[in-house]
Design a protein around this motif. Structure first.
Motif, PDB file in Angstrom:
ATOM      1  N   GLN A  69       1.117  -0.565   7.608  1.00  0.00           N
ATOM      2  CA  GLN A  69       1.855  -0.245   7.034  1.00  0.00           C
ATOM      3  C   GLN A  69       2.899  -0.728   6.089  1.00  0.00           C
ATOM      4  OE1 GLN A  69       3.805   4.247   8.058  1.00  0.00           O
ATOM      5  NE2 GLN A  69       4.447   4.423   6.290  1.00  0.00           N
ATOM      6  N   THR A  70       2.492  -0.332   3.921  1.00  0.00           N
ATOM      7  CA  THR A  70       3.740  -1.849   3.517  1.00  0.00           C
ATOM      8  C   THR A  70       4.853  -0.796   3.526  1.00  0.00           C
ATOM      9  OG1 THR A  70       2.628  -0.264   1.371  1.00  0.00           O
ATOM     10  CG2 THR A  70       1.304  -2.126   2.812  1.00  0.00           C
ATOM     11  N   SER A  71       5.448  -1.827   2.536  1.00  0.00           N
ATOM     12  CA  SER A  71       6.510  -1.077   2.074  1.00  0.00           C
ATOM     13  C   SER A  71       6.301  -0.497   0.873  1.00  0.00           C
ATOM     14  CB  SER A  71       8.120  -1.970   1.603  1.00  0.00           C
ATOM     15  OG  SER A  71       7.677  -2.878   0.692  1.00  0.00           O
ATOM     16  N   THR A  72       5.614   0.116   0.483  1.00  0.00           N
ATOM     17  CA  THR A  72       5.277   0.655  -1.014  1.00  0.00           C
ATOM     18  C   THR A  72       5.629   2.252  -0.205  1.00  0.00           C
ATOM     19  OG1 THR A  72       3.298  -0.994  -1.251  1.00  0.00           O
ATOM     20  CG2 THR A  72       3.542   1.547  -2.778  1.00  0.00           C
ATOM     21  N   VAL A  73       6.423   3.442  -1.625  1.00  0.00           N
ATOM     22  CA  VAL A  73       6.404   3.874  -1.469  1.00  0.00           C
ATOM     23  C   VAL A  73       5.884   4.894  -2.315  1.00  0.00           C
ATOM     24  CG1 VAL A  73       8.547   6.147  -1.871  1.00  0.00           C
ATOM     25  CG2 VAL A  73       8.971   3.986  -0.492  1.00  0.00           C
ATOM     26  N   VAL A  74       4.948   6.543  -1.891  1.00  0.00           N
ATOM     27  CA  VAL A  74       4.275   6.995  -3.118  1.00  0.00           C
ATOM     28  C   VAL A  74       5.259   8.370  -3.352  1.00  0.00           C
ATOM     29  CG1 VAL A  74       2.258   8.554  -3.342  1.00  0.00           C
ATOM     30  CG2 VAL A  74       1.917   6.170  -1.971  1.00  0.00           C
ATOM     31  N   SER A  75       5.364   8.308  -4.247  1.00  0.00           N
ATOM     32  CA  SER A  75       5.997   9.777  -4.366  1.00  0.00           C
ATOM     33  C   SER A  75       5.336  10.590  -6.110  1.00  0.00           C
ATOM     34  CB  SER A  75       7.477   9.296  -4.688  1.00  0.00           C
ATOM     35  OG  SER A  75       8.031   9.266  -6.507  1.00  0.00           O
ATOM     36  N   THR A 106      -3.626   4.456  -1.225  1.00  0.00           N
ATOM     37  CA  THR A 106      -4.145   3.278  -0.526  1.00  0.00           C
ATOM     38  C   THR A 106      -3.442   2.154  -1.214  1.00  0.00           C
ATOM     39  OG1 THR A 106      -4.901   2.978  -2.629  1.00  0.00           O
ATOM     40  CG2 THR A 106      -7.086   3.610  -1.609  1.00  0.00           C
ATOM     41  N   GLY A 107      -2.248   2.274  -1.427  1.00  0.00           N
ATOM     42  CA  GLY A 107      -1.161   1.139  -1.359  1.00  0.00           C
ATOM     43  C   GLY A 107      -0.063   0.452  -0.206  1.00  0.00           C
ATOM     44  N   LEU A 108      -0.323   2.568   0.715  1.00  0.00           N
ATOM     45  CA  LEU A 108       0.509   2.568   1.782  1.00  0.00           C
ATOM     46  C   LEU A 108       0.167   1.757   3.205  1.00  0.00           C
ATOM     47  CD1 LEU A 108       1.138   6.853   1.862  1.00  0.00           C
ATOM     48  CD2 LEU A 108       2.720   4.497   0.486  1.00  0.00           C
ATOM     49  N   THR A 110      -2.010  -1.785   4.466  1.00  0.00           N
ATOM     50  CA  THR A 110      -3.084  -3.305   4.025  1.00  0.00           C
ATOM     51  C   THR A 110      -4.128  -3.199   5.111  1.00  0.00           C
ATOM     52  OG1 THR A 110      -1.630  -4.272   5.723  1.00  0.00           O
ATOM     53  CG2 THR A 110      -1.561  -4.705   3.581  1.00  0.00           C
TER      54      THR A 110
END
Length: 180
Positions: A69-75, A106-108, A110
């Motif tokens: 899991q990346t540090s990206t947050v989807v909201s 997808t950005g959540l 790798t």
């Protein structure tokens, strides 16, 4: 190397490992694929005597690559006052008010070497503080859609749909949630 006996093992592409079963422990800590290359080694002395190495004498362990899991947050944002048929505060005609939010998950993550992610949902237990009309919510997953319903009457409150291949999602608010 024929003279020094040194070797180099080069992994060029991913290997299939058994799927991990405990998501709380990274699969890489549990899943090491062992390749015994011992039978490939042959030593020959000056007068032609030779010997093939015993099993287990040259072993390569390949650690599994797992999604991270990346540090990206989807909201996204939805508006209760865009719900139609609400008895109070219905402002469905207001510009910019929506009941659905869409994007990509997808950005959540790798994926790493084990290419081609497949996205799916699993049922979760929602916090007791998340209620609708004073009733707790429960979730279930059918296919690519998670549905949250009120325990008191079985009314759908919201859905979350995720496309397995593209990772696109759509959250749809169907009924009101209780706010503090």
């Amino acid at each position: 190397d024929a003279v020094t006996g040194s070797y180099t093992f080069t992994l060029v592409d991913q290997l299939d490992h058994p799927a991990g079963s405990d998501s709380s422990i990274p699969s890489s800590d549990l899943e090491q694929l062992t390749i015994d290359l011992s039978g490939t080694l042959k030593v020959t002395d000056k007068d032609g005597d030779w010997l093939v190495s015993d099993a287990g004498s040259l072993v390569i362990r390949v650690e599994d690559d797992v999604p991270v899991q990346t540090s990206t947050v989807v909201s996204g944002q939805v508006h209760e006052d865009a719900l139609t048929g609400q008895s109070t505060g219905n402002q469905a005609g207001e510009s910019g008010k929506v009941v659905s939010a869409s994007g990509f998950v997808t950005g959540l993550f790798t994926i790493g070497a084990d290419e081609s992610a497949v996205y799916s949902l699993q049922s979760i237990t929602l916090p007791d503080t998340l209620t609708s009309q004073g009733s707790q919510l429960t979730t279930s997953v059918v296919g690519d859609t998670l549905t949250a319903v009120r325990v008191s009457d079985g009314q759908t409150v919201f859905t979350l749909q995720v496309d397995a291949v593209t990772g696109s999602y759509t959250f749809t608010l169907v009924d009101q949630l209780d706010h503090p």
